[in-house]
Design a protein around this motif. Sequence first.
Motif, short mmCIF file in Angstrom:
data_model
loop_
_atom_site.label_atom_id
_atom_site.label_comp_id
_atom_site.label_asym_id
_atom_site.label_seq_id
_atom_site.Cartn_x
_atom_site.Cartn_y
_atom_site.Cartn_z
N CYS A 62 0.88 -1.28 0.13
CA CYS A 62 0.10 0.04 -0.12
C CYS A 62 0.80 1.10 0.04
O CYS A 62 1.92 1.44 0.92
CB CYS A 62 -0.86 0.05 1.17
SG CYS A 62 -1.90 1.40 1.47
N ALA A 63 0.66 2.20 -0.71
CA ALA A 63 1.36 3.45 -0.99
C ALA A 63 0.85 4.36 -0.41
O ALA A 63 1.20 5.64 -0.62
CB ALA A 63 1.56 3.80 -2.38
N GLY A 64 -0.19 4.43 0.56
CA GLY A 64 -0.73 5.32 1.26
C GLY A 64 -2.06 6.10 0.29
O GLY A 64 -2.75 5.26 -0.14
N ALA A 65 -2.03 7.36 0.50
CA ALA A 65 -3.08 8.08 -0.15
C ALA A 65 -3.19 8.03 -1.51
O ALA A 65 -1.97 8.51 -2.33
CB ALA A 65 -3.37 9.35 0.42
N ASP A 66 -4.20 8.01 -2.14
CA ASP A 66 -4.09 8.06 -3.65
C ASP A 66 -4.03 9.51 -4.12
O ASP A 66 -4.54 10.32 -3.66
CB ASP A 66 -5.41 7.48 -4.28
CG ASP A 66 -5.79 7.38 -5.70
OD1 ASP A 66 -6.19 8.74 -6.20
OD2 ASP A 66 -5.50 6.62 -6.38
N LEU A 67 -3.15 9.74 -5.33
CA LEU A 67 -2.83 11.12 -5.85
C LEU A 67 -4.12 11.75 -6.21
O LEU A 67 -4.37 13.07 -5.84
CB LEU A 67 -2.07 11.01 -6.95
CG LEU A 67 -0.34 10.52 -6.61
CD1 LEU A 67 0.45 10.62 -7.84
CD2 LEU A 67 0.15 11.60 -5.48
N ASN A 68 -5.00 11.01 -6.89
CA ASN A 68 -6.35 11.89 -7.37
C ASN A 68 -7.09 12.31 -6.11
O ASN A 68 -7.87 13.28 -6.19
CB ASN A 68 -6.87 10.95 -8.17
CG ASN A 68 -6.22 10.79 -9.73
OD1 ASN A 68 -5.72 11.74 -10.17
ND2 ASN A 68 -6.51 9.66 -10.24
N TRP A 69 -7.16 11.50 -5.02
CA TRP A 69 -7.84 11.81 -4.00
C TRP A 69 -7.25 12.84 -3.06
O TRP A 69 -7.90 13.84 -2.76
CB TRP A 69 -7.95 10.43 -3.02
CG TRP A 69 -8.71 10.52 -1.80
CD1 TRP A 69 -9.78 11.10 -1.55
CD2 TRP A 69 -8.28 10.08 -0.55
NE1 TRP A 69 -10.09 11.13 -0.06
CE2 TRP A 69 -9.21 10.41 0.35
CE3 TRP A 69 -7.08 9.32 0.01
CZ2 TRP A 69 -9.34 10.12 1.61
CZ3 TRP A 69 -7.00 8.96 1.42
CH2 TRP A 69 -8.17 9.49 2.06
N MET A 70 -5.84 12.67 -3.32
CA MET A 70 -5.37 13.98 -2.54
C MET A 70 -5.49 15.48 -3.36
O MET A 70 -5.68 16.26 -2.58
CB MET A 70 -3.67 13.82 -2.51
CG MET A 70 -3.23 12.74 -1.51
SD MET A 70 -1.62 12.41 -1.64
CE MET A 70 -0.76 13.67 -0.71
N LYS A 71 -5.53 15.22 -4.54
CA LYS A 71 -5.90 16.44 -5.10
C LYS A 71 -7.23 16.85 -4.92
O LYS A 71 -7.49 18.27 -4.80
CB LYS A 71 -5.67 16.10 -7.07
CG LYS A 71 -4.39 15.76 -7.46
CD LYS A 71 -4.38 15.62 -8.97
CE LYS A 71 -2.97 15.27 -9.43
NZ LYS A 71 -3.22 14.55 -10.63
N LYS A 72 -8.27 16.26 -4.80
CA LYS A 72 -9.56 16.50 -4.35
C LYS A 72 -9.78 17.17 -3.13
O LYS A 72 -10.22 18.09 -3.08
CB LYS A 72 -10.61 15.25 -4.56
CG LYS A 72 -11.96 15.97 -4.51
CD LYS A 72 -12.90 14.63 -5.21
CE LYS A 72 -12.60 13.37 -4.33
NZ LYS A 72 -13.71 12.39 -4.60
N MET A 73 -8.99 16.77 -2.29
CA MET A 73 -8.70 16.93 -1.01
C MET A 73 -8.24 18.52 -0.86
O MET A 73 -8.72 19.18 0.14
CB MET A 73 -8.14 16.04 0.17
CG MET A 73 -8.65 14.91 0.41
SD MET A 73 -7.81 13.85 1.66
CE MET A 73 -6.43 13.34 0.76
N ALA A 74 -7.39 18.81 -1.67
CA ALA A 74 -6.59 20.12 -1.64
C ALA A 74 -7.74 21.27 -1.73
O ALA A 74 -7.57 22.32 -1.25
CB ALA A 74 -5.80 20.10 -2.70
#
Length: 263
Positions: A62-74
Amino acid sequence: MNLATLKLTIEGFVATVTLNRPDVRNAFNETVIEELTGAFRALGARDDVRAIVLAAEGVAFCAGADLNWMKKMAGYSDAENRADAMTLATMLHTIYRCPKPVIARVQGDTYAGGVGLAAVCDIVVAVDTAHFCLSEARLGLIPATIGPYVIRALGEPTSRRYFLTAERFTAATAQRLGLVHEVVAPDALDTTVGALAAALAENSPNAVRECKRLVQDLSGRDIDAATIGDTADRIAAIRASDEGREGVRSFLEKRAPSWRAPV
């Protein structure tokens, strides 16, 4: 269960929950978090499940948080960010407090929230080629929701180092630090995990559940009168339980206890 990001199988008394997003290194997003929470709640309530293996497809655990999810959270408001973080915190706590023992089958690299995912499991078996990293500080973030579990696994001094430096460390180091219990060659991973799961399934389901709760509840507590009284209450209750009585009887009668019979 209709699952989009996980695979779920049950064989004998052992359930296997497999992260199934190898193309993004099994990173979290809202769907993964929701499905993991639901899967562990459901499996924890099943009488035909005595152990759960948490596994993953592909090269990374597991690499942690998904990048697309992190973009949305921003773009989230403070309230939205807190609500989103609470879903992750709830998922981690659901696995940690699952009444069934959980084995992490770590077949590859484990970063950020993935380290937390391993830390909430009861037993962690990792291949000797796996690496671990609490990488949040590199991104201007902190390992907050996973923090309570990782700090319990690593201890405060070691957590201070790896939270702050975001260094990558090997499976051998993870074992030395207490995050990982067994380090094995890749071709021995399934055999080792299978043997542990089989051992768990052989034991009294009620005793295993209560042992897990005992360790979690006593961790960090002072050994005072309240703790001593609590432990006395617990052993008295387990002795009087159906499985406690059956276990003692079967031992004295030199036979297998009833929970080892097919259900």
